[in-house]
Design a protein around this motif. Structure first.
Motif, PDB file in Angstrom:
ATOM      1  N   GLY A 298      -3.405  -2.947  -1.502  1.00 34.47           N
ATOM      2  CA  GLY A 298      -4.223  -1.942  -0.809  1.00 34.47           C
ATOM      3  C   GLY A 298      -4.725  -0.522  -1.361  1.00 34.47           C
TER       4      GLY A 298
ATOM      5  N   CYS B 229       0.873  -1.176   0.026  1.00 30.28           N
ATOM      6  CA  CYS B 229       0.139  -0.126  -0.066  1.00 30.28           C
ATOM      7  C   CYS B 229       0.785   1.211  -0.038  1.00 30.28           C
TER       8      CYS B 229
ATOM      9  N   CYS C 176      -3.659  -1.242  10.891  1.00 28.27           N
ATOM     10  CA  CYS C 176      -3.282  -2.256   9.858  1.00 28.27           C
ATOM     11  C   CYS C 176      -2.289  -2.874   9.695  1.00 28.27           C
TER      12      CYS C 176
ATOM     13  N   HIS D  50       0.280   4.002   1.007  1.00 31.02           N
ATOM     14  CA  HIS D  50       0.253   4.972   2.157  1.00 31.02           C
ATOM     15  C   HIS D  50       0.959   3.942   3.397  1.00 31.02           C
TER      16      HIS D  50
HETATM   17  S1  SF4 Z   1      -5.789   0.373   6.056  1.00 32.90           S
HETATM   18 FE1  SF4 Z   1      -5.667   0.524   3.878  1.00 32.90          FE
HETATM   19  S2  SF4 Z   1      -4.836   2.643   3.472  1.00 32.90           S
HETATM   20 FE2  SF4 Z   1      -4.295   1.961   5.548  1.00 32.90          FE
HETATM   21  S3  SF4 Z   1      -2.324   0.928   5.453  1.00 32.90           S
HETATM   22 FE3  SF4 Z   1      -3.850  -0.500   5.250  1.00 32.90          FE
HETATM   23  S4  SF4 Z   1      -4.052  -0.800   2.924  1.00 32.90           S
HETATM   24 FE4  SF4 Z   1      -2.872   0.731   3.382  1.00 32.90          FE
END
Ligand code: SF4
Length: 290
Positions: free
Chosen positions: A71, A25, A33, A27
């Protein structure tokens, strides 16, 4: 297919071809997460993707749906992304819908015109992790946007492009003290976005995450079972969709709920009250999962 690391997809994409276009991802900072911990984000090379698309076309020639991971794959630079969609459609002409995950960063990068062009290439649904509509909570979870208002604008762009929108929200993520504020603000933002689907997940504290560290340091406390039910009730109370579905039936939820809103909203609130009073059984702890 060339898959690397954790491959996750929404439950509604269970029967779709999964094409992993990115690894990780871009981010990768949300405190709760664990999915891509330690994974360096990259876009997979074109040759590998072409091989996978041709393989999928050979193995599933009649496939109707395809989902692109990881992601926030919508973040791929537009020219490259558009070319990928063209190739998918060329090889799999019977597809009716392509789905993808998007973060705030990814949606910020996509103009309305770009989204419309992707819609013409069968981008039919975007899954957006809203998680909360409360600015304080967004900031605390390092979501990549600190503004519920920004999420409204980003999601409206998706809807304006004619693409269906599914948003996830998190029960418990604001901790005990901010629980009901988070619920109310999230309900308000959901009402303003008016997505096609809302998926509510109960926060589960995953090992190795910054949320776990915060809990260990006493800086974060998850609401108890009663608190989580009250939060869900508050969120549904403040959520007014024109005709979307509100689903709190993910395996993390203690009380599975799946309603058409607004038609079944009152029934859902009544069911939560009954669960609070002990008249409706809750999912056992061992049956819950991420
Ligand atoms: S929740 Fe989504 S945006 Fe946030 S770190 Fe995980 S995969 Fe990335």
């Amino acid at each position: 297919m060339h898959y690397e690391g954790n491959i996750i997809r929404p439950p509604s994409e269970a029967r779709s071809i999964i094409l992993q276009a990115t690894v990780g991802c871009s981010h990768n900072r949300c405190t709760f997460c664990p999915t891509y911990t330690g994974v360096r984000f990259r876009i997979k090379d074109e040759a590998t993707l072409s091989t996978d698309i041709r393989y999928a076309a050979h193995a599933f020639p009649g496939a109707r749906r395809l989902f692109i991971t990881d992601g926030d794959a919508l973040v791929i630079p537009f020219k490259r992304l558009f070319k990928l969609f063209e190739e998918i459609n060329e090889q799999l002409p019977r597809l009716t819908r392509i789905g993808i995950y998007a973060s705030a960063k990814a949606l910020r990068r996509r103009s309305l015109e770009e989204l419309k062009l992707l819609k013409e290439q069968k981008l039919g649904i975007i899954y957006y992790g809203l998680e909360s509509g409360d600015d304080e909570t967004l900031k605390a979870m390092d979501k990549g946007t600190t503004s519920g208002e920004e999420s409204i604008a980003l999601c409206n762009k998706v809807k304006e492009a004619g693409i269906r929108l599914s948003t996830t929200v998190m029960i418990g993520i604001a901790g005990r003290e901010r629980s009901l504020i988070h619920a109310r603000e999230t309900g308000k933002v959901l009402s303003a976005i008016d997505p096609n689907y809302v998926g509510a997940l109960v926060t589960m504290i995953a090992p190795g995450t910054r949320l776990e560290e915060a809990e260990r340091q006493g800086k974060f406390t998850l609401p108890d079972q009663l608190g989580l039910l009250l939060e869900l009730k508050e969120m549904i109370t403040w959520t007014n969709l024109s005709r979307g579905m509100f689903m709190a039936n993910h395996a993390s939820n203690y009380l599975p709920i799946k309603i058409h809103s607004p038609a079944q909203k009152e029934a859902a609130l009544k069911m939560i009250d009954e669960a609070i009073n002990g008249a409706v059984p809750l999912r056992e702890e061992w049956m819950r999962g991420l």
